[in-house]
Design an enzyme around this catalytic site. Structure first.
Site, PDB file in Angstrom:
ATOM      1  N   GLU A 170      40.688  47.334  40.462  1.00 18.60           N
ATOM      2  CA  GLU A 170      41.299  47.090  39.081  1.00 18.60           C
ATOM      3  C   GLU A 170      41.334  45.601  39.133  1.00 18.60           C
ATOM      4  O   GLU A 170      41.459  44.740  40.076  1.00 18.60           O
ATOM      5  CB  GLU A 170      42.677  47.584  39.188  1.00 18.60           C
ATOM      6  CG  GLU A 170      43.302  47.278  37.873  1.00 18.60           C
ATOM      7  CD  GLU A 170      44.689  47.807  37.787  1.00 18.60           C
ATOM      8  OE1 GLU A 170      45.213  48.400  38.740  1.00 18.60           O
ATOM      9  OE2 GLU A 170      45.404  47.649  36.551  1.00 18.60           O
TER      10      GLU A 170
ATOM     11  N   ARG B 256      42.370  53.449  54.951  1.00 17.43           N
ATOM     12  CA  ARG B 256      42.576  52.164  54.526  1.00 17.43           C
ATOM     13  C   ARG B 256      42.624  51.301  55.752  1.00 17.43           C
ATOM     14  O   ARG B 256      42.968  51.517  56.988  1.00 17.43           O
ATOM     15  CB  ARG B 256      43.935  52.099  53.879  1.00 17.43           C
ATOM     16  CG  ARG B 256      43.924  51.575  52.267  1.00 17.43           C
ATOM     17  CD  ARG B 256      45.139  51.809  51.934  1.00 17.43           C
ATOM     18  NE  ARG B 256      45.736  50.512  51.180  1.00 17.43           N
ATOM     19  CZ  ARG B 256      45.532  50.194  50.131  1.00 17.43           C
ATOM     20  NH1 ARG B 256      44.842  51.058  49.089  1.00 17.43           N
ATOM     21  NH2 ARG B 256      45.916  49.015  49.459  1.00 17.43           N
TER      22      ARG B 256
ATOM     23  N   LYS C 128      46.951  44.408  46.332  1.00 13.76           N
ATOM     24  CA  LYS C 128      47.117  43.251  45.435  1.00 13.76           C
ATOM     25  C   LYS C 128      48.235  43.231  44.655  1.00 13.76           C
ATOM     26  O   LYS C 128      48.775  42.066  44.379  1.00 13.76           O
ATOM     27  CB  LYS C 128      45.938  43.589  44.287  1.00 13.76           C
ATOM     28  CG  LYS C 128      44.547  43.054  44.571  1.00 13.76           C
ATOM     29  CD  LYS C 128      43.578  43.336  43.356  1.00 13.76           C
ATOM     30  CE  LYS C 128      42.997  44.662  43.317  1.00 13.76           C
ATOM     31  NZ  LYS C 128      43.627  45.684  42.677  1.00 13.76           N
TER      32      LYS C 128
END
Ligand code: ATP
Ligand code: MG
Length: 565
Positions: free
Chosen positions: A43, A267, A277
């Site tokens: 994103e 992750r 983020k």
């Protein structure tokens, strides 16, 4: 098709990580017509961090290993949080890391198709417009242990839903007044399947579609279909999307469109590091750091500005590997790869952080000699350079002790040391100011020891770095410590509690050798005995140099390993 992995036998498959093994099996079984296509789908709501490198390396690496295609797709479905600056920043980050996507796509290019598909679901009786408020919807959703309840608007007629959805699109309703929801199962054990929202009303300008839309697709509604539209074969993502896979599957099944295979991997977590983020933007907005490219940030732009080589990041990511269970890497492992790479590549120079003047009393005033110094002992091709030597020098203050500790072999009254690439010197006098502070040392040199060796074979135990005072350049040096004192900053709601308030120390009056006058921004040097330092890309100018400390010389990872850890 560059040397794709050929599955010849089980052994080949077993030597692969679980993702490559799955892709190899699909290829062997001729699923997806032997095609492999991956994408990295960030994103554009911030800059990329080192966690993303893991995802990119997997997506890029799988495509490369199987002779497939790797694309970049921006999941730009949330215009209030997203900016063109981030789109461009992320493209630049990928380029710097060396991951070139074959194509750059945008989910926003599929807004028309997604809208048509939403209308299709409504027509099939599988989506409805809901008027509940956000709070009401939350209350109706239930919990992990309690089923949800159906919304009173769930059984609206198809005609009414089509009409309301068209009016949502036309801008008749304010933000948040209504949402379009999938009609799945309010009692599902998977909360994502309890009639998830597909569209929300946001009268917001989008960086690419302008004001064409005032309804925007939710992440889950956009994500799987975007993969489908592009023909992604293996939709690789991190574990937090595992619970979303049944929803992605449900959408694609209802629409009866091409269906990629989603595979989740662990992750990346790193000690003392925040990798999200959404979290990092709070540090930026709260002014806890000096922007996304603050050299303490785990962002690509931050690490780059700090002087971390892309190669070190990639080596670290490769070492961490691909796994199905989350684990946390020690930041010392990353530091190990940074040192390893810089040791091989960084030119050695003299830099004095805390200058102490030394006068060589038996050296002729006005005389200058140019002494040969090796640029990089690890790389003979780096050659040599000439260092000026003169009567007045600088050494680092901590290389002198007036009353030396028993094991202190550097400069002290009456004690002889070697100046690297220079001469042996002996301290004869300590000059102090009125407050008793040492302001200057007087030394003598032995002219026979040029280059650092005595013809009579006498040895000195200490070698220190130095600069010729009249030739030295001023520099500001920024020393960094880890941004987070806490080992797991992600566990804190308030980062201020986890942060290290002492992570930046500015040294305004450091000195460096004259060869650095024209040092290029982003170039990294080893200041001998001090560590690695990078020319700051924002603030450094010829004539007023600014260096960021990349990392010290000490290898704490080797120590950890030595302890059997
Ligand atoms: P946000 O906090 O805004 O969700 P994010 O850091 O999770 O940001 P995304 O844009 O959501 O980043 O992620 C883009 C892709 O990168 C996703 O496919 C995600 O799986 C992957 N990714 C993000 N963070 C990590 C990480 N720490 N390790 C591995 N992959 C990651
Ligand atoms: Mg995310």
């Amino acid at each position: 098709m560059e040397s794709p992995i050929e599955v010849k036998d089980n052994e080949t498959v077993e030597s692969l990580d679980f993702i490559r093994a799955a892709v190899a099996e699909d290829t062997a079984a001729d699923r997806f017509g032997r095609r492999v296509q991956t994408r990295f789908p960030p994103e554009p709501n911030g800059y990329l961090h080192i966690g993303h490198v893991k995802a990119i390396a997997i997506d890029f690496g799988v495509a490369k290993d199987f002779g497939g295609v790797f694309n970049l797709r921006f999941d730009d479905t949330n215009p209030e949080k997203e900016e063109q600056e981030y789109v461009e920043g992320q493209i630049a980050d990928l380029a710097w890391l060396g991951f070139e996507p074959a194509n750059i796509y945008y989910a926003s290019d599929y807004f028309d198709q997604l809208y048509d598909w939403a209308v299709e679901l409504i027509s099939l009786g599988k989506a409805y417009v809901d008027d509940l408020t956000a709070d009401e919807m939350r209350a109706y959703r239930g919990t992990l242990t309690e089923p949800g309840r159906n919304s009173p608007y769930r059984d609206r007629s198809i005609e009414e839903n089509l009409d309301l959805f068209a009016r949502m699109k036309a801008g008749e309703f304010p933000d948040g007044a209504r949402v379009l929801r999938a009609k799945i199962d309010m009692a599902s054990g998977n909360l994502n399947l309890r009639d998830p929202a597909m569209y929300r009303i946001r009268h917001a300008e989008h960086q690419r579609t302008g004001d064409k839309w005032c309804i925007y697709p939710m992440y889950d509604w956009a994500h799987g279909q975007s993969d489908s539209i592009e023909g992604v074969t293996h939709s690789l993502c991190s574990l937090e999307y595992e619970d979303h896979r049944p929803l992605h599957d449900w959408y694609l099944d209802q629409l009866e469109v091409y269906h990629p295979k989603q595979i989740e991997f662990a992750r990346l977590f790193i000690t003392h590091t925040l990798l999200s983020k959404r979290g990092l933007i709070r540090l930026v907005n709260d002014g806890l750091v000096d922007g996304w490219d603050d050299p303490r940030m785990p962002t690509i732009v931050g690490m780059r500005r700090r002087g971390v080589p892309a190669k070190a990041i990639l080596d670290f990511i490769e070492r961490v590997g691909v796994s199905k269970t989350n684990s946390t890497a020690d930041i010392a492992l990353l530091e190990y790869y940074i040192r390893q790479e810089l040791n091989l590549t960084a030119p050695r120079v003299m830099g004095v952080l805390e200058p102490l003047k030394v006068v060589i009393t038996n050296y002729p005033a006005g005389q200058v000699e140019w002494l040969e110094a090796v640029n990089n002992p690890e790389d003979p091709s780096a050659g040599t350079r000439q260092l000026p030597f003169s009567r007045e020098l600088y050494i680092d203050r901590d290389d002198f002790q007036e009353v030396p500790h028993k094991k202190f072999f550097r400069l002290a009254p009456g004690q002889e040391v070697r100046l690297r690439y220079g001469y042996f010197i002996t301290c004869t006098d300590v000059v102090k100011d009125a407050r008793g502070e040492i302001v200057e040392l007087h030394c003598t040199y032995d002219p026979q020891t040029k280059g650092g060796y005595a013809p009579d074979g006498r040895k000195v135990k200490g070698t220190i770095h130095w600069l010729s005072a009249p030739h030295a350049l001023n520099a500001e040096v920024r020393l960094y410590d880890r941004l987070f004192a806490a080992e797991d900053p992600g566990a804190y709601d308030d980062f201020r509690e986890a942060i290290n308030l002492d992570s930046l120390q500015i040294i305004p009056n450091a000195k460096v050798e004259p060869s650095l006058a024209d040092a290029a921004p982003e170039s990294v040097f080893q200041f001998e005995r001090k560590g690695y330092f990078c020319v700051d890309s924002k603030d450094s100018r010829p004539g007023s140099l600014v260096f960021n400390q990349t990392i010290g010389l000490r290898d704490s990872w080797a120590k950890i390993q030595g302890k059997g850890g």
